[in-house]
Scaffold this motif. Structure first.
Motif, PDB file in Angstrom:
ATOM      1  N   VAL A 119     -20.691  37.010   9.461  1.00  0.00           N
ATOM      2  CA  VAL A 119     -20.229  35.715   8.951  1.00  0.00           C
ATOM      3  C   VAL A 119     -20.225  34.788  10.165  1.00  0.00           C
ATOM      4  N   LYS A 120     -21.000  33.710  10.096  1.00  0.00           N
ATOM      5  CA  LYS A 120     -21.173  32.779  11.220  1.00  0.00           C
ATOM      6  C   LYS A 120     -19.904  31.928  11.389  1.00  0.00           C
ATOM      7  N   PRO A 121     -19.791  31.186  12.517  1.00  0.00           N
ATOM      8  CA  PRO A 121     -18.556  30.430  12.769  1.00  0.00           C
ATOM      9  C   PRO A 121     -18.153  29.475  11.638  1.00  0.00           C
TER      10      PRO A 121
ATOM     11  N   ILE B 204     -25.291  34.109  -1.498  1.00  0.00           N
ATOM     12  CA  ILE B 204     -24.242  33.555  -0.631  1.00  0.00           C
ATOM     13  C   ILE B 204     -24.617  32.139  -0.196  1.00  0.00           C
ATOM     14  N   ARG B 205     -25.826  31.984   0.348  1.00  0.00           N
ATOM     15  CA  ARG B 205     -26.216  30.650   0.815  1.00  0.00           C
ATOM     16  C   ARG B 205     -26.380  29.680  -0.344  1.00  0.00           C
ATOM     17  N   GLY B 206     -26.851  30.181  -1.470  1.00  0.00           N
ATOM     18  CA  GLY B 206     -27.035  29.332  -2.650  1.00  0.00           C
ATOM     19  C   GLY B 206     -25.721  28.890  -3.274  1.00  0.00           C
TER      20      GLY B 206
ATOM     21  N   HIS C 272     -29.760  38.022  20.749  1.00  0.00           N
ATOM     22  CA  HIS C 272     -29.756  38.267  19.294  1.00  0.00           C
ATOM     23  C   HIS C 272     -30.892  37.516  18.599  1.00  0.00           C
ATOM     24  N   TYR C 273     -31.102  36.245  18.987  1.00  0.00           N
ATOM     25  CA  TYR C 273     -32.136  35.418  18.359  1.00  0.00           C
ATOM     26  C   TYR C 273     -33.366  35.255  19.263  1.00  0.00           C
ATOM     27  N   SER C 274     -33.663  36.258  20.120  1.00  0.00           N
ATOM     28  CA  SER C 274     -34.740  36.120  21.122  1.00  0.00           C
ATOM     29  C   SER C 274     -36.097  35.792  20.498  1.00  0.00           C
TER      30      SER C 274
ATOM     31  N   ALA D 279     -32.258  32.669   0.510  1.00  0.00           N
ATOM     32  CA  ALA D 279     -33.241  32.106   1.442  1.00  0.00           C
ATOM     33  C   ALA D 279     -32.551  31.411   2.611  1.00  0.00           C
ATOM     34  N   THR D 280     -33.257  31.384   3.766  1.00  0.00           N
ATOM     35  CA  THR D 280     -32.731  30.778   4.998  1.00  0.00           C
ATOM     36  C   THR D 280     -32.269  29.341   4.767  1.00  0.00           C
ATOM     37  N   LYS D 281     -33.129  28.554   4.084  1.00  0.00           N
ATOM     38  CA  LYS D 281     -32.795  27.143   3.819  1.00  0.00           C
ATOM     39  C   LYS D 281     -31.968  27.053   2.545  1.00  0.00           C
TER      40      LYS D 281
ATOM     41  N   GLY E 183     -29.546  43.299   1.233  1.00  0.00           N
ATOM     42  CA  GLY E 183     -28.649  42.389   1.948  1.00  0.00           C
ATOM     43  C   GLY E 183     -29.259  40.998   2.091  1.00  0.00           C
ATOM     44  N   ARG E 184     -30.561  40.952   2.384  1.00  0.00           N
ATOM     45  CA  ARG E 184     -31.252  39.661   2.488  1.00  0.00           C
ATOM     46  C   ARG E 184     -31.239  38.944   1.138  1.00  0.00           C
ATOM     47  N   ALA E 185     -31.387  39.707   0.063  1.00  0.00           N
ATOM     48  CA  ALA E 185     -31.358  39.100  -1.278  1.00  0.00           C
ATOM     49  C   ALA E 185     -29.958  38.567  -1.603  1.00  0.00           C
TER      50      ALA E 185
ATOM     51  N   PRO F 240     -37.824  24.674  18.175  1.00  0.00           N
ATOM     52  CA  PRO F 240     -37.118  23.455  18.611  1.00  0.00           C
ATOM     53  C   PRO F 240     -35.609  23.499  18.316  1.00  0.00           C
ATOM     54  N   PHE F 241     -35.211  24.291  17.319  1.00  0.00           N
ATOM     55  CA  PHE F 241     -33.785  24.344  16.951  1.00  0.00           C
ATOM     56  C   PHE F 241     -33.019  25.433  17.703  1.00  0.00           C
ATOM     57  N   PHE F 242     -33.701  26.137  18.648  1.00  0.00           N
ATOM     58  CA  PHE F 242     -33.075  27.299  19.303  1.00  0.00           C
ATOM     59  C   PHE F 242     -31.764  26.949  20.024  1.00  0.00           C
TER      60      PHE F 242
ATOM     61  N   ASP G  52     -26.701  23.046   4.498  1.00  0.00           N
ATOM     62  CA  ASP G  52     -27.519  22.728   5.681  1.00  0.00           C
ATOM     63  C   ASP G  52     -28.020  24.016   6.336  1.00  0.00           C
ATOM     64  N   VAL G  53     -29.317  24.082   6.670  1.00  0.00           N
ATOM     65  CA  VAL G  53     -29.895  25.281   7.317  1.00  0.00           C
ATOM     66  C   VAL G  53     -29.215  25.576   8.650  1.00  0.00           C
ATOM     67  N   GLY G  54     -28.721  24.535   9.301  1.00  0.00           N
ATOM     68  CA  GLY G  54     -28.029  24.708  10.586  1.00  0.00           C
ATOM     69  C   GLY G  54     -26.563  25.088  10.437  1.00  0.00           C
ATOM     70  N   ARG G  55     -26.118  25.294   9.189  1.00  0.00           N
ATOM     71  CA  ARG G  55     -24.741  25.740   8.900  1.00  0.00           C
ATOM     72  C   ARG G  55     -24.799  26.655   7.673  1.00  0.00           C
ATOM     73  N   ASN G  56     -25.550  27.750   7.826  1.00  0.00           N
ATOM     74  CA  ASN G  56     -25.845  28.558   6.631  1.00  0.00           C
ATOM     75  C   ASN G  56     -25.012  29.836   6.505  1.00  0.00           C
ATOM     76  N   VAL G  57     -23.823  29.785   7.043  1.00  0.00           N
ATOM     77  CA  VAL G  57     -22.661  30.695   6.854  1.00  0.00           C
ATOM     78  C   VAL G  57     -22.782  32.203   7.117  1.00  0.00           C
ATOM     79  N   CYS G  58     -23.994  32.758   7.074  1.00  0.00           N
ATOM     80  CA  CYS G  58     -24.066  34.216   7.176  1.00  0.00           C
ATOM     81  C   CYS G  58     -25.404  34.645   7.769  1.00  0.00           C
ATOM     82  N   HIS G  59     -25.388  35.705   8.545  1.00  0.00           N
ATOM     83  CA  HIS G  59     -26.614  36.301   9.083  1.00  0.00           C
ATOM     84  C   HIS G  59     -26.835  37.675   8.473  1.00  0.00           C
ATOM     85  N   GLY G  60     -28.104  38.034   8.257  1.00  0.00           N
ATOM     86  CA  GLY G  60     -28.440  39.393   7.857  1.00  0.00           C
ATOM     87  C   GLY G  60     -29.738  39.824   8.505  1.00  0.00           C
ATOM     88  N   SER G  61     -29.809  41.061   8.965  1.00  0.00           N
ATOM     89  CA  SER G  61     -31.027  41.583   9.604  1.00  0.00           C
ATOM     90  C   SER G  61     -32.212  41.475   8.645  1.00  0.00           C
TER      91      SER G  61
HETATM   92  P1  GTP Z   1     -30.442  34.742  10.122  1.00  0.00           P
HETATM   93  O1  GTP Z   1     -29.937  35.722   9.105  1.00  0.00           O
HETATM   94  O2  GTP Z   1     -29.378  33.888  10.733  1.00  0.00           O
HETATM   95  O3  GTP Z   1     -31.303  35.435  11.180  1.00  0.00           O
HETATM   96  O4  GTP Z   1     -31.374  33.743   9.302  1.00  0.00           O
HETATM   97  P2  GTP Z   1     -32.820  34.029   8.698  1.00  0.00           P
HETATM   98  O5  GTP Z   1     -33.307  35.400   9.107  1.00  0.00           O
HETATM   99  O6  GTP Z   1     -32.762  33.727   7.256  1.00  0.00           O
HETATM  100  O7  GTP Z   1     -33.702  32.910   9.422  1.00  0.00           O
HETATM  101  P3  GTP Z   1     -34.319  32.948  10.900  1.00  0.00           P
HETATM  102  O8  GTP Z   1     -34.049  34.252  11.558  1.00  0.00           O
HETATM  103  O9  GTP Z   1     -35.711  32.473  10.800  1.00  0.00           O
HETATM  104  O10 GTP Z   1     -33.469  31.802  11.615  1.00  0.00           O
HETATM  105  C1  GTP Z   1     -32.212  32.097  12.190  1.00  0.00           C
HETATM  106  C2  GTP Z   1     -31.270  30.946  11.935  1.00  0.00           C
HETATM  107  O11 GTP Z   1     -31.766  29.784  12.603  1.00  0.00           O
HETATM  108  C3  GTP Z   1     -31.158  30.495  10.486  1.00  0.00           C
HETATM  109  O12 GTP Z   1     -30.250  31.257   9.730  1.00  0.00           O
HETATM  110  C4  GTP Z   1     -30.670  29.085  10.642  1.00  0.00           C
HETATM  111  O13 GTP Z   1     -29.270  29.031  10.912  1.00  0.00           O
HETATM  112  C5  GTP Z   1     -31.419  28.623  11.882  1.00  0.00           C
HETATM  113  N1  GTP Z   1     -32.642  27.932  11.486  1.00  0.00           N
HETATM  114  C6  GTP Z   1     -33.787  28.460  10.976  1.00  0.00           C
HETATM  115  N2  GTP Z   1     -34.702  27.511  10.722  1.00  0.00           N
HETATM  116  C7  GTP Z   1     -34.110  26.347  11.106  1.00  0.00           C
HETATM  117  C8  GTP Z   1     -34.545  24.983  11.097  1.00  0.00           C
HETATM  118  O14 GTP Z   1     -35.656  24.666  10.693  1.00  0.00           O
HETATM  119  N3  GTP Z   1     -33.638  24.062  11.573  1.00  0.00           N
HETATM  120  C9  GTP Z   1     -32.409  24.400  12.034  1.00  0.00           C
HETATM  121  N4  GTP Z   1     -31.583  23.447  12.458  1.00  0.00           N
HETATM  122  N5  GTP Z   1     -31.971  25.657  12.041  1.00  0.00           N
HETATM  123  C10 GTP Z   1     -32.804  26.620  11.585  1.00  0.00           C
END
Ligand code: GTP
Ligand code: MG
Length: 152
Positions: A8-10, A101-103, A48-50, A90-92, A84-86, A56-58, A108-117
């Motif tokens: 669960v993200k911040p 969960i995200r739906g 983690h996100y290497s 979707a990321t966005k 878990g991904r389902a 550009p959003f790294f 906002d993709v930059g505040r998408n509440v949860c990470h999953g492998s």
């Molecule tokens: P994680 O479960 O967090 O790894 O997300 P994901 O596997 O669905 O997507 P990905 O690994 O490609 O991206 C990691 C995280 O980067 C995403 O969950 C978003 O928070 C962020 N992210 C991805 N694409 C974008 C983008 O286009 N813009 C911004 N601002 N953030 C993005």
């Protein structure tokens, strides 16, 4: 048994979504084998996100993930990485289906509440990055035979 790293993200922690997110995995029948609250360093998050380091959003992603406490978890069960991904959706969030969960919880993709492998191999790497072996428990669910027809 297959395991995945779910966090669960911040924003999810601040918005009180730990409980609802845990419930979705529990209700599905998955087993929680490790959980802790962590404020991660930027160095840790860069690892983690290497695979996203050239995006550009790294920088924004690493700052977001370092901005507060994360609830880090390991969940176990059949096909838990893919399922878990389902459950996450979707990321966005604009493309995440209602019912995920995200739906259901973000915009906002930059505040998408949860990470999953995203794959079994990345799950193993992420679990090793976030947890010491001693933090991962092994326990048998009394519901096992009501969740699975045959043991894996
Ligand atoms: P994680 O479960 O967090 O790894 O997300 P994901 O596997 O669905 O997507 P990905 O690994 O490609 O991206 C990691 C995280 O980067 C995403 O969950 C978003 O928070 C962020 N992210 C991805 N694409 C974008 C983008 O286009 N813009 C911004 N601002 N953030 C993005
Ligand atoms: Mg990812």
């Amino acid at each position: 048994n297959e395991q995945t790293f779910i966090a669960v993200k911040p924003d999810g922690v601040q918005r009180g979504l730990i409980g609802p997110i845990i419930s979705r995995f529990e209700n599905r029948g998955f087993k929680l084998v490790a959980i802790k609250m962590v404020v991660a360093s930027k160095e840790h998050l860069e690892k983690h996100y290497s695979d996203l380091s050239d995006k550009p959003f790294f920088g924004g992603l690493v700052s977001y993930m370092a901005s507060g406490a994360i609830c880090a978890m390991v969940w176990e069960g059949r096909d838990v990485v893919k399922t878990g991904r389902a459950i996450l959706g979707a990321t966005k969030p604009s493309e995440s289906s209602p019912g995920t969960i995200r739906g259901d919880y973000c915009i906002d993709v930059g505040r998408n509440v949860c990470h999953g492998s995203d794959a079994v191999e990345s799950a193993q790497k992420e679990i090793a990055l976030w947890f010491d072996k001693s933090e991962i428990t092994s326990w048998k669910s009394a519901q096992q035979s009501w969740i699975y027809e045959k043991e894996d």
